[in-house]
Write a protein that holds these residues in place. Structure first.
Motif, mmCIF file in Angstrom:
data_model
loop_
_atom_site.group_PDB
_atom_site.id
_atom_site.type_symbol
_atom_site.label_atom_id
_atom_site.label_comp_id
_atom_site.label_asym_id
_atom_site.label_seq_id
_atom_site.Cartn_x
_atom_site.Cartn_y
_atom_site.Cartn_z
ATOM 1 N N LEU A 241 64.742 63.784 20.030
ATOM 2 C CA LEU A 241 63.451 63.829 19.342
ATOM 3 C C LEU A 241 62.775 65.131 19.718
ATOM 4 C CD1 LEU A 241 61.228 62.444 17.676
ATOM 5 C CD2 LEU A 241 60.391 61.432 19.789
ATOM 6 N N SER A 242 62.480 65.951 18.729
ATOM 7 C CA SER A 242 61.882 67.259 18.996
ATOM 8 C C SER A 242 60.523 67.348 18.344
ATOM 9 C CB SER A 242 62.773 68.375 18.436
ATOM 10 O OG SER A 242 64.044 68.342 19.029
ATOM 11 N N SER A 243 59.586 67.924 19.047
ATOM 12 C CA SER A 243 58.259 68.189 18.497
ATOM 13 C C SER A 243 57.956 69.656 18.674
ATOM 14 C CB SER A 243 57.193 67.346 19.207
ATOM 15 O OG SER A 243 55.909 67.663 18.731
ATOM 16 N N LEU A 244 57.717 70.330 17.573
ATOM 17 C CA LEU A 244 57.502 71.775 17.589
ATOM 18 C C LEU A 244 56.057 72.074 17.261
ATOM 19 C CD1 LEU A 244 58.454 74.741 17.551
ATOM 20 C CD2 LEU A 244 59.072 74.409 15.170
ATOM 21 N N ILE A 245 55.380 72.777 18.156
ATOM 22 C CA ILE A 245 54.009 73.205 17.918
ATOM 23 C C ILE A 245 53.999 74.717 17.929
ATOM 24 C CG2 ILE A 245 51.626 73.116 18.722
ATOM 25 C CD1 ILE A 245 52.297 70.505 20.108
ATOM 26 N N PRO B 52 68.736 58.479 29.122
ATOM 27 C CA PRO B 52 70.062 59.097 29.217
ATOM 28 C C PRO B 52 70.460 59.858 27.954
ATOM 29 C CG PRO B 52 70.105 56.833 30.045
ATOM 30 C CD PRO B 52 68.772 57.031 29.403
ATOM 31 N N SER B 53 69.896 59.477 26.809
ATOM 32 C CA SER B 53 70.309 60.114 25.559
ATOM 33 C C SER B 53 69.142 60.576 24.694
ATOM 34 C CB SER B 53 71.187 59.145 24.749
ATOM 35 O OG SER B 53 70.454 57.978 24.421
ATOM 36 N N THR B 54 67.954 60.696 25.275
ATOM 37 C CA THR B 54 66.778 61.070 24.486
ATOM 38 C C THR B 54 66.000 62.171 25.189
ATOM 39 O OG1 THR B 54 66.604 58.811 23.644
ATOM 40 C CG2 THR B 54 64.697 60.235 23.350
ATOM 41 N N MET B 55 65.700 63.240 24.444
ATOM 42 C CA MET B 55 64.947 64.385 24.974
ATOM 43 C C MET B 55 63.771 64.677 24.040
ATOM 44 S SD MET B 55 64.688 66.873 27.287
ATOM 45 C CE MET B 55 66.308 67.120 28.033
ATOM 46 N N LEU B 56 62.601 64.864 24.631
ATOM 47 C CA LEU B 56 61.423 65.287 23.884
ATOM 48 C C LEU B 56 61.134 66.732 24.237
ATOM 49 C CD1 LEU B 56 58.876 64.759 22.136
ATOM 50 C CD2 LEU B 56 57.726 64.039 24.245
ATOM 51 N N ASP B 57 61.138 67.606 23.227
ATOM 52 C CA ASP B 57 60.888 69.028 23.415
ATOM 53 C C ASP B 57 59.594 69.427 22.723
ATOM 54 O OD1 ASP B 57 64.368 69.534 22.901
ATOM 55 O OD2 ASP B 57 63.306 69.631 24.825
ATOM 56 N N VAL B 58 58.773 70.214 23.400
ATOM 57 C CA VAL B 58 57.526 70.724 22.852
ATOM 58 C C VAL B 58 57.496 72.233 23.074
ATOM 59 C CG1 VAL B 58 55.011 70.639 22.929
ATOM 60 C CG2 VAL B 58 56.344 68.561 23.360
ATOM 61 N N ALA B 59 57.078 72.995 22.059
ATOM 62 C CA ALA B 59 57.048 74.456 22.180
ATOM 63 C C ALA B 59 55.762 74.999 21.601
ATOM 64 C CB ALA B 59 58.247 75.074 21.470
ATOM 65 N N TYR B 60 55.397 76.177 22.064
ATOM 66 C CA TYR B 60 54.185 76.872 21.614
ATOM 67 C C TYR B 60 54.524 78.351 21.445
ATOM 68 C CZ TYR B 60 49.560 79.094 21.882
ATOM 69 O OH TYR B 60 48.455 79.852 21.641
ATOM 70 N N ALA B 61 54.010 78.957 20.367
ATOM 71 C CA ALA B 61 54.203 80.394 20.158
ATOM 72 C C ALA B 61 52.889 81.013 19.734
ATOM 73 C CB ALA B 61 55.265 80.646 19.085
ATOM 74 N N HIS B 62 52.605 82.175 20.280
ATOM 75 C CA HIS B 62 51.402 82.930 19.920
ATOM 76 C C HIS B 62 51.837 84.331 19.521
ATOM 77 C CE1 HIS B 62 47.242 84.355 20.047
ATOM 78 N NE2 HIS B 62 47.717 85.433 20.635
ATOM 79 N N ASP C 150 54.305 96.049 14.353
ATOM 80 C CA ASP C 150 55.426 95.208 14.764
ATOM 81 C C ASP C 150 54.889 93.870 15.254
ATOM 82 O OD1 ASP C 150 56.993 97.404 14.205
ATOM 83 O OD2 ASP C 150 57.199 98.006 16.313
ATOM 84 N N GLN C 151 55.604 92.794 14.952
ATOM 85 C CA GLN C 151 55.159 91.459 15.347
ATOM 86 C C GLN C 151 55.640 91.142 16.759
ATOM 87 O OE1 GLN C 151 56.183 88.479 12.459
ATOM 88 N NE2 GLN C 151 55.439 89.694 10.731
ATOM 89 N N LYS C 152 54.708 90.699 17.585
ATOM 90 C CA LYS C 152 55.011 90.310 18.958
ATOM 91 C C LYS C 152 54.610 88.852 19.182
ATOM 92 C CE LYS C 152 52.992 93.938 19.094
ATOM 93 N NZ LYS C 152 52.684 95.020 18.087
ATOM 94 N N TYR C 153 55.490 88.109 19.861
ATOM 95 C CA TYR C 153 55.215 86.711 20.180
ATOM 96 C C TYR C 153 55.504 86.441 21.651
ATOM 97 C CZ TYR C 153 55.442 85.494 15.148
ATOM 98 O OH TYR C 153 55.240 85.392 13.793
ATOM 99 N N ILE C 154 54.680 85.627 22.254
ATOM 100 C CA ILE C 154 55.038 84.998 23.523
ATOM 101 C C ILE C 154 55.204 83.511 23.248
ATOM 102 C CG2 ILE C 154 53.980 86.702 25.055
ATOM 103 C CD1 ILE C 154 51.534 84.864 25.247
ATOM 104 N N THR C 155 56.183 82.897 23.898
ATOM 105 C CA THR C 155 56.465 81.492 23.645
ATOM 106 C C THR C 155 56.606 80.738 24.954
ATOM 107 O OG1 THR C 155 58.887 81.593 23.660
ATOM 108 C CG2 THR C 155 57.781 82.256 21.626
ATOM 109 N N GLY C 156 56.434 79.457 24.886
ATOM 110 C CA GLY C 156 56.628 78.598 26.033
ATOM 111 C C GLY C 156 56.989 77.202 25.574
ATOM 112 N N GLY C 157 57.581 76.423 26.461
ATOM 113 C CA GLY C 157 57.951 75.078 26.069
ATOM 114 C C GLY C 157 58.308 74.209 27.244
#
Length: 460
Positions: A5-9, A436-446, A422-429
């Motif tokens: 399960l992935s959640s992208l912000i 055992p079989s489920t991962m939640l991922d959250v990310a942020y980009a500016h 030029d486009q510049k981004y910093i990201t984090g997550g």
């Protein structure tokens, strides 16, 4: 079956100087279709999209299909994205801010690991949203030297035989001299210009992919993609004589207003081929090549307009001037070459990517002569670019948490743009192991950059 399960912000801040006149079919319309946006997958975004040499989850279908062969289990993936876009415009010395948001399904896919006696073969099917066109802008400023009237009926220019579609003439802002065959349009500036622009839409990928081991620790992959999407542009534009500079009949203009739109339906297809060499738990090196994408674009565009004068007269007298048109054309984007590597140092993964695209190969096809003429212009308007991405991930295995960070640098495809464009981004997550079989991922980009657009012309 392993599920994910992935959640992208994703949050972007955009600095823009001046905006573009609402006209369909310019080089920037072709360029919009070729740019990749912020990519696919929360884990990838958290690591700065430096994923060509990682590619060990469903998003490999987008980054490097050869990476699918690394997967040990079948997998289900689901992701959402939220875009917050803030534009700060500077127009004739005045600054104005505009914000817009969009929430979309970012990815939905299934990975199936085919039982094999030796090596690995993995299939993937799914959807991902490649690009989001959501944006907008507003600006206000007093223009001492230009009016949009001159865009449609330049003072002293030859007038066409058919004046029924000429906005300035139909709004009584230009007259004709039948002796010389030229326009008389004395309003050349000294007006306050006000605009609000809204953009929406995006590109969606529907893909099937396969990754297979062809030798020990060496895999090959291919993704076949059908693209579909929409683009919508709306602009509300006004020019007002707030200072009373134009008060002599019949050009005693109080204000003019225009509402313009462009609505496009987009479809296309491409393929991506990938190669990945890996030393298990130590090192990975990947190469991915995307073929040119051939887009078919169907566009409707139109405008409504009216003018009001100091005595209260409004033209046209029987309702707003209206003009609509329809067009079809194709856009072919350049080849895209990606190279990436990742190094695993116990619980730390470091990754880096480079992408090369020769934007001078961007072109229109199956279009009218005026549009095809831009193909020559794009040879000098655009340039080849190298884009750089770097990322890291640290696995706090005892906590079931993964910490990620990254940086992206996208060179402007316009040949004469300075580095500030030029486009510049910093990201984090963060990744959270929920079971055992489920991962939640959250990310942020500016992201931040500057760009330039013409208020009354063709964009560049």
């Amino acid at each position: 079956m392993k599920s994910k399960l992935s959640s992208l912000i994703s949050v972007l801040a955009l600095v823009v100087l001046v905006t573009v006149n609402a006209q369909a079919q310019y080089p920037e319309d072709a360029l919009r279709l070729g740019l990749s946006g912020t990519g696919v997958g929360s884990r990838a975004l958290g690591m700065g999209n430096a994923y060509t040499g990682v590619a060990n989850d469903f998003s490999a279908i987008y980054w490097n299909p050869a990476g699918l062969a690394q997967l040990e289990y079948s997998e289900f993936s689901f992701g959402l994205s939220h875009l917050s876009n803030k534009n700060n415009s500077t127009f004739l010395g005045l600054q104005e801010e505009y914000s817009s948001t969009a929430t979309n399904l970012n990815a939905l896919g299934l990975v199936y690991k085919v039982p094999t006696r030796r090596g690995s073969m993995v299939l993937a099917f799914g959807y991902d949203r490649q690009s989001n066109f959501t944006g907008g802008m507003s600006y206000t400023g007093f223009n001492p030297t230009r009016s949009i009237i001159q865009t449609y009926a330049a003072d002293g220019a030859l007038y066409p035989s058919d004046l029924s579609e000429n906005i300035a003439y139909q709004l009584y802002l230009a007259d004709i001299d039948t002796t010389t065959g030229r326009f008389y349009s004395p309003i050349t500036g000294r007006l306050t210009q006000i605009a609000k622009i809204a953009e929406s839409g995006g590109l969606n990928n529907w893909s099937i992919a396969a990754g297979v081991d062809i030798a020990k620790n060496l895999s090959l992959g291919v993704t076949l993609t059908y693209l579909s999407g929409t683009y919508r542009y709306d602009r509300s534009y006004k020019e007002e004589d707030r200072a009373g500079n134009w008060n002599t009949f019949p050009y005693d203009l109080d204000h003019l207003k225009m509402d313009e739109y462009i609505e496009g339906d987009i479809s296309g297809g491409n393929a991506k081929f990938g190669l990945l060499y890996r030393v298990p738990d130590r090192f990975r090196f990947g190469v991915a090549i995307k073929t040119p994408t051939s887009f078919a674009v169907k566009e409707d565009w139109g405008i409504t307009a009216s003018s009001t004068f100091d005595n209260g007269d409004t033209y046209p007298t029987d309702g707003d001037f209206e003009s609509q048109a329809y067009g079809e054309y194709d856009v072919v984007t350049p080849w895209e070459f990606n190279v990436g590597a990742s190094v695993i140092l116990r619980d730390l993964t470091l990754s880096a990517d480079v992408t090369y695209t020769d934007w001078t190969q961007l072109k229109f096809e199956n279009a009218n002569a005026d549009l095809l003429a831009y193909n020559t212009d794009m040879k000098t308007l655009f340039r080849g670019t190298r884009d750089y991405r770097a990322g890291l991930e640290y696995d706090f295995a005892n906590l079931g948490v993964r910490l990620r960070g990254g940086f992206m640098y996208f060179t402007s495809p316009y040949a004469n743009d300075p580095n500030s464009y030029d486009q510049k981004y910093i990201t984090g997550g963060l990744g959270f192991l929920l079971g055992p079989s489920t991962m939640l991922d959250v990310a942020y980009a500016h992201g931040w950059w500057e760009t330039y657009r013409s208020n009354l012309g063709s964009g560049r």
